[in-house]
Motif scaffolding. Structure first.
Motif, mmCIF file in Angstrom:
data_model
loop_
_atom_site.group_PDB
_atom_site.id
_atom_site.type_symbol
_atom_site.label_atom_id
_atom_site.label_comp_id
_atom_site.label_asym_id
_atom_site.label_seq_id
_atom_site.Cartn_x
_atom_site.Cartn_y
_atom_site.Cartn_z
ATOM 1 N N ASN A 257 66.730 42.963 -41.734
ATOM 2 C CA ASN A 257 67.853 43.887 -41.816
ATOM 3 C C ASN A 257 67.324 45.313 -41.786
ATOM 4 N N LEU A 258 67.836 46.098 -40.844
ATOM 5 C CA LEU A 258 67.394 47.479 -40.676
ATOM 6 C C LEU A 258 68.501 48.425 -41.112
ATOM 7 N N GLY A 259 68.626 48.627 -42.411
ATOM 8 C CA GLY A 259 69.550 49.608 -42.940
ATOM 9 C C GLY A 259 68.784 50.869 -43.272
ATOM 10 N N GLY A 260 69.107 51.502 -44.405
ATOM 11 C CA GLY A 260 68.266 52.606 -44.842
ATOM 12 C C GLY A 260 66.859 52.121 -45.107
ATOM 13 N N ILE A 261 66.787 50.936 -45.716
ATOM 14 C CA ILE A 261 65.525 50.249 -45.984
ATOM 15 C C ILE A 261 65.458 48.988 -45.141
ATOM 16 N N ALA A 262 64.270 48.646 -44.668
ATOM 17 C CA ALA A 262 64.067 47.407 -43.918
ATOM 18 C C ALA A 262 63.698 46.292 -44.890
ATOM 19 N N ASN A 263 64.470 45.208 -44.860
ATOM 20 C CA ASN A 263 64.083 44.040 -45.650
ATOM 21 C C ASN A 263 64.013 42.812 -44.761
ATOM 22 N N MET A 264 63.206 41.855 -45.168
ATOM 23 C CA MET A 264 62.956 40.672 -44.349
ATOM 24 C C MET A 264 62.949 39.416 -45.202
ATOM 25 N N THR A 265 63.572 38.366 -44.668
ATOM 26 C CA THR A 265 63.520 37.039 -45.265
ATOM 27 C C THR A 265 62.791 36.121 -44.299
ATOM 28 N N VAL A 266 61.719 35.499 -44.752
ATOM 29 C CA VAL A 266 60.958 34.560 -43.934
ATOM 30 C C VAL A 266 61.300 33.152 -44.403
ATOM 31 N N VAL A 267 61.712 32.295 -43.458
ATOM 32 C CA VAL A 267 62.130 30.936 -43.779
ATOM 33 C C VAL A 267 61.216 29.961 -43.055
ATOM 34 N N ARG A 268 60.469 29.192 -43.838
ATOM 35 C CA ARG A 268 59.603 28.142 -43.285
ATOM 36 C C ARG A 268 60.051 26.806 -43.868
ATOM 37 N N TYR B 286 61.599 40.253 -49.106
ATOM 38 C CA TYR B 286 61.187 41.488 -49.765
ATOM 39 C C TYR B 286 61.592 42.688 -48.914
ATOM 40 N N ASP B 287 61.539 43.866 -49.515
ATOM 41 C CA ASP B 287 61.749 45.120 -48.803
ATOM 42 C C ASP B 287 60.434 45.555 -48.162
ATOM 43 N N ILE B 288 60.455 45.768 -46.858
ATOM 44 C CA ILE B 288 59.253 46.187 -46.135
ATOM 45 C C ILE B 288 58.965 47.664 -46.369
ATOM 46 N N GLY B 289 59.997 48.488 -46.251
ATOM 47 C CA GLY B 289 59.839 49.943 -46.355
ATOM 48 C C GLY B 289 61.018 50.613 -45.687
ATOM 49 N N PRO B 290 60.878 51.860 -45.273
ATOM 50 C CA PRO B 290 62.013 52.573 -44.682
ATOM 51 C C PRO B 290 62.354 52.034 -43.299
#
Length: 388
Positions: free
Chosen positions: A165-176, A184-188
């Protein structure tokens, strides 16, 4: 169950709304997305909000005023949705995050404004709010809560997939697979670009529309190296961040360390490339073969081209392809959390937030009548399908 999900994200530009009609059958939760919209904050309210956000100092009086004004704005957006799409059983209001208290690798608190009683009074519907804090009390980061949606939406993928998700902050969900999730939140993502564009009045809309400014500039490698040398990126997941760290003063400090100031277009190009580099580095490290992107940043062709160029072995798709409109996915996620809470089910994935265990989320404000919830469900859904 018809649920209205509402959120104003870290771009704090307005309220995203999604009405979802959920139906559980044989372990599969079907969500019909019937109505979506985005309602901008008034220019006066947005300016007042920006002036109160970190690193600015504010007062309790201003916090009280903003809590009311944002709550009234959410109430009006909810009422408009109900007028156009019909009654709902529950409203879920994330509100507006104004502070996310993280020290080191631990979240200690979070504050969202937008008093839910205004929404309940205006619409007569019960309102679920304060959805992040319970996860934090259980040792989690309270973010990214969208991971509960990502886990269900990507459950059918045969390989390893990630939702970005690329909002104000980039967050990512990894599904294995069913037991291999991390989020977690990656950063801006857009936070730093928006701060520079707004402060410099580089665009009337306050953001780099279609990446036009970034496309007209060149990346300043010296400044980019300084920005990439941020200690947050080295913290292990799960982790969370926000505009408490990534704000305009942060950019100014990086420019000072770099020893020179690039032109406006070059600065925007460099901050856009920062998003691409930080995200691509983490996606490559995750080893996924599919990246499903949502949020305002996915409408920026400079970011999307940069990601595709940096991830040649990864299929990069939009969440629209999975039934979740990219601009509305977070609002849909909070509608899903509301469905979970209403049925007595946790709305978090511990591996996604770092909590000790999953928790039922939120605080309920009754509507015009008695608070009536559905019968509890013992087993959570195995997967989720979304469509119109």
């Amino acid at each position: 169950m018809r649920i209205l999900g509402m959120i104003s994200g870290t771009s704090h530009d307005g309220i995203d709304v999604a009405l979802v009609d959920f139906d559980l059958r044989d372990g599969v939760l079907d969500g019909r997305v019937g109505y979506t919209t985005s309602t901008p904050y008034s220019p006066e309210l947005r300016a007042r909000l920006v002036e109160a956000l970190p690193p600015a100092e504010t007062t309790l009086a201003e916090v009280c005023v903003l809590d009311t004004l944002i709550g009234q704005s959410f109430a009006e957006a909810a009422a408009t949705a109900i007028e156009q799409a019909g009654p709902v059983d529950l409203i879920v209001s994330h509100g507006q995050t104004v502070f996310h208290w993280v020290e080191g690798a631990h979240a200690h608190g979070t504050l969202q404004l937008g008093q839910p009683a205004w929404i309940a009074e205006r619409t007569g519907a019960p309102v679920l709010s304060d959805v992040r804090i319970r996860d934090i009390t259980a040792g989690g980061h309270g973010a990214p809560l969208v991971s509960v949606l990502d886990a269900l939406l990507l459950a059918g993928h045969q390989g390893s997939a990630a939702a970005l998700n690329l909002g104000g902050i980039a967050n990512m969900t990894v599904v294995r697979g069913p037991d291999g999730l991390v989020a977690y939140d990656i950063g801006p993502a857009n936070a730093l670009v928006d701060a520079v564009v707004s402060s410099g009045k580089l665009s009337e809309r306050g953001f780099d529309e279609d990446g036009a400014i970034a496309a007209s500039g060149r990346v300043d490698q010296r400044l980019l190296d300084v920005l990439l040398d941020e200690p947050y990126y080295l913290l292990p997941a799960p982790k969370s961040t926000g505009k408490e760290l990534f704000h305009l003063a942060y950019v100014e400090e990086a420019i000072a360390r770099a020893g020179h100031r690039p032109g406006d277009a070059d600065l925007v190009a460099t901050l856009t490339e920062l998003t691409v580099r930080a995200v691509a580095r983490d996606v490559l490290a995750s080893g996924v073969d599919l990246l499903v992107v949502s949020g305002g940043g996915c409408r920026n062709p400079v970011i999307m081209k940069g990601l595709r160029d940096a991830l040649p072995g990864v299929t990069v798709a939009l969440s629209d392809d999975y039934g979740a409109p990219a601009d509305d996915k977070e609002a849909i996620a909070f509608a899903l959390i509301g469905w979970c809470t209403a049925h007595g089910l946790p709305g978090t994935v511990p591996a996604g937030t770092g909590a000790r265990a999953s928790r039922i989320l939120g605080t309920l404000t009754p509507g015009a009548g008695p608070l009536v919830l559905p019968a509890p469900i013992a087993d959570p859904p195995r997967s989720l399908t979304l469509g119109r």
